[in-house]
Design a protein around this motif. Structure first.
Motif, short mmCIF file in Angstrom:
data_model
loop_
_atom_site.label_atom_id
_atom_site.label_comp_id
_atom_site.label_asym_id
_atom_site.label_seq_id
_atom_site.Cartn_x
_atom_site.Cartn_y
_atom_site.Cartn_z
N VAL A 34 58.04 77.48 24.45
CA VAL A 34 58.48 76.61 23.37
C VAL A 34 58.34 75.15 23.76
CG1 VAL A 34 60.41 75.97 21.87
CG2 VAL A 34 60.08 78.36 22.53
N TRP A 35 58.77 74.86 24.98
CA TRP A 35 58.72 73.47 25.45
C TRP A 35 57.28 72.93 25.45
CZ3 TRP A 35 61.41 69.35 25.66
CH2 TRP A 35 61.08 68.32 26.52
N GLU A 36 56.34 73.72 25.93
CA GLU A 36 54.95 73.27 25.98
C GLU A 36 54.41 73.01 24.59
OE1 GLU A 36 53.01 72.41 28.53
OE2 GLU A 36 54.79 72.68 29.79
N VAL A 37 54.67 73.93 23.66
CA VAL A 37 54.18 73.77 22.28
C VAL A 37 54.82 72.55 21.63
CG1 VAL A 37 54.08 74.82 19.99
CG2 VAL A 37 53.72 76.23 22.03
N LEU A 38 56.12 72.40 21.86
CA LEU A 38 56.85 71.29 21.24
C LEU A 38 56.38 69.94 21.78
CD1 LEU A 38 59.07 70.31 19.38
CD2 LEU A 38 60.73 70.75 21.20
N GLN A 39 56.17 69.86 23.10
CA GLN A 39 55.73 68.57 23.65
C GLN A 39 54.33 68.20 23.20
OE1 GLN A 39 57.95 67.77 27.81
NE2 GLN A 39 56.08 66.72 27.40
N GLU A 40 53.46 69.17 23.06
CA GLU A 40 52.13 68.88 22.55
C GLU A 40 52.22 68.35 21.12
OE1 GLU A 40 49.81 72.39 22.99
OE2 GLU A 40 49.76 72.29 25.18
N ALA A 41 53.11 68.94 20.32
CA ALA A 41 53.29 68.48 18.94
C ALA A 41 53.85 67.05 18.92
CB ALA A 41 54.21 69.42 18.18
N LEU A 42 54.80 66.77 19.81
CA LEU A 42 55.35 65.42 19.90
C LEU A 42 54.29 64.42 20.32
CD1 LEU A 42 58.69 66.35 21.69
CD2 LEU A 42 58.53 65.28 19.43
N ASP A 43 53.47 64.80 21.28
CA ASP A 43 52.40 63.90 21.72
C ASP A 43 51.45 63.56 20.56
OD1 ASP A 43 53.35 63.81 24.29
OD2 ASP A 43 51.94 65.27 25.09
N ARG A 44 51.15 64.58 19.75
CA ARG A 44 50.25 64.33 18.60
C ARG A 44 50.90 63.39 17.60
NH1 ARG A 44 49.33 69.97 19.15
NH2 ARG A 44 50.67 70.42 17.35
N ARG A 45 52.21 63.57 17.36
CA ARG A 45 52.88 62.70 16.40
C ARG A 45 52.99 61.27 16.94
NH1 ARG A 45 51.40 63.31 12.66
NH2 ARG A 45 52.95 61.99 11.66
N VAL A 46 53.25 61.13 18.24
CA VAL A 46 53.30 59.79 18.85
C VAL A 46 51.96 59.09 18.67
CG1 VAL A 46 53.38 58.59 21.07
CG2 VAL A 46 55.15 60.26 20.49
N LYS A 47 50.89 59.80 18.94
CA LYS A 47 49.55 59.22 18.81
C LYS A 47 49.24 58.87 17.35
CE LYS A 47 44.70 60.12 19.96
NZ LYS A 47 43.76 61.12 20.57
N ALA A 48 49.62 59.75 16.43
CA ALA A 48 49.31 59.53 15.01
C ALA A 48 50.11 58.39 14.42
CB ALA A 48 49.55 60.81 14.22
N THR A 49 51.38 58.26 14.83
CA THR A 49 52.24 57.24 14.25
C THR A 49 52.13 55.90 14.98
OG1 THR A 49 54.12 57.85 15.66
CG2 THR A 49 53.90 58.98 13.53
N GLY A 50 51.70 55.95 16.24
CA GLY A 50 51.68 54.73 17.04
C GLY A 50 53.06 54.31 17.50
N ARG A 51 54.04 55.20 17.32
CA ARG A 51 55.41 54.91 17.74
C ARG A 51 55.77 55.79 18.92
NH1 ARG A 51 58.65 56.97 14.39
NH2 ARG A 51 57.30 57.76 12.73
N PRO A 52 56.11 55.22 20.08
CA PRO A 52 56.45 56.05 21.23
C PRO A 52 57.75 56.80 21.08
CG PRO A 52 56.84 53.73 21.73
CD PRO A 52 56.14 53.78 20.40
N ALA A 53 58.64 56.33 20.22
CA ALA A 53 59.93 57.00 19.99
C ALA A 53 59.94 57.58 18.59
CB ALA A 53 61.08 56.01 20.16
N LEU A 54 60.08 58.89 18.50
CA LEU A 54 60.13 59.59 17.23
C LEU A 54 61.58 59.87 16.85
CD1 LEU A 54 57.29 62.22 17.83
CD2 LEU A 54 57.09 60.01 16.65
N ASP A 55 61.79 60.12 15.55
CA ASP A 55 63.11 60.53 15.06
C ASP A 55 63.10 62.05 14.94
OD1 ASP A 55 64.37 57.93 14.63
OD2 ASP A 55 62.81 57.66 13.11
N VAL A 56 64.01 62.69 15.67
CA VAL A 56 64.07 64.14 15.75
C VAL A 56 65.41 64.62 15.23
CG1 VAL A 56 63.92 66.16 17.27
CG2 VAL A 56 62.56 64.12 17.77
#
Length: 274
Positions: A34-56
């Motif tokens: 779960v952790w690996e899948v979740l972090q990859e998804a977070l990395d993609r969102r960080v790259k797409a949004t240009g924001r290093p801190a996401l709202d979770v």
């Protein structure tokens, strides 16, 4: 409601998000996939949004088994949980990890989610160990999805039917195994502590019914709950080898059907098409 997962802080990830994989322990093994899948998804969102801190938003996040590690990566996490004791433990854990400024705990549940959380305000929503306990899983999941921004990701983790059937059978409780297999909620009897279990097809149907595209499906704890601890703890390299086996089997439908838990990654149509 989720399993222990307390990864250490590590060097920055090349994309800018600190990479913080699970520590090599039996507890971490239970959530490593779960952790690996979740972090990859977070990395993609960080790259797409240009924001290093996401709202979770972590619905049913309990004492912060996922929320605190995510906050240590720099993300802002709101935990919604009905238990005051769990939220107290969350506050203490966040303070110990020095991320209290990035973790907020509020008392509530999936059905009254928007009494305590904002609609359409989160990049990522975690719904881990929730659908088993709510009265209406479809409604609970729709609320979780409604908390996402136009481009967002859902991480859904729920108890798997096949894993329960297999574990009861291997323990010699064949009547209970058959009962779980035939029961509409996947329960093996009155003493079963889990109110409801799911197949991968049921979970993906719920995700799609809530308006998301299914990005990935993984079986979690395919072998970890079946292998005697003494075999893992005494054999050099066994834990790492078991982790690699779990990761290799996680995406295969044949093994998903006997996993203790199932993880589904859902994406909003805008995210999926980006």
């Amino acid at each position: 409601m989720s399993d222990p997962m307390r990864p250490p802080v590590s060097a920055p990830h090349p994309q800018g998000t600190p990479r913080s994989g699970p520590s090599r322990s039996r507890a971490a093994l239970r959530t490593a996939v779960v952790w690996e899948v979740l972090q990859e998804a977070l990395d993609r969102r960080v790259k797409a949004t240009g924001r290093p801190a996401l709202d979770v938003l972590d619905t049913g996040g309990g004492s912060g088994n996922f929320a605190v590690p995510l906050a240590r990566l720099g993300h802002r996490v709101t935990v919604v949980d009905p238990s005051p004791n769990a939220l107290f433990a969350l506050e203490r854990r966040a303070a110990e990890a020095d991320v209290a400024d990035r973790v907020q705990g509020v008392q509530g549940d999936a059905h009254g989610l928007f009494d305590v959380a904002e609609r359409g305000a989160y990049d990522v929503v975690l719904c881990h160990g929730v659908l088993e306990y709510v009265d209406d899983p479809a409604e609970g999941l729709r609320n979780a999805v409604a908390a996402l921004r136009t481009e967002g990701v859902l991480s859904l983790l729920a108890a798997g039917l096949g894993g329960a059937v297999l574990s009861r059978a291997l323990a010699g409780h064949f009547t209970e195994a058959k009962r779980a297999l035939e029961d509409p909620d996947g329960r093996w009897g009155q003493g079963d502590p889990v109110p409801r279990r799911f197949t991968a097809e049921q979970l993906t149907g719920l995700v799609e019914g809530a308006g998301l595209r299914v990005g990935a499906v993984h079986g979690v704890r395919v072998f970890a709950d079946l292998v005697p601890g003494v075999l893992v703890d005494t054999e050099p390299g066994a834990l790492e080898a078991l982790l690699k086996l779990e990761e290799a089997a996680a995406e295969l439908p044949a093994f998903q059907s006997v996993a203790t838990q199932l993880h589904v990654l859902g994406e909003t149509p805008e995210t999926a098409g980006a």
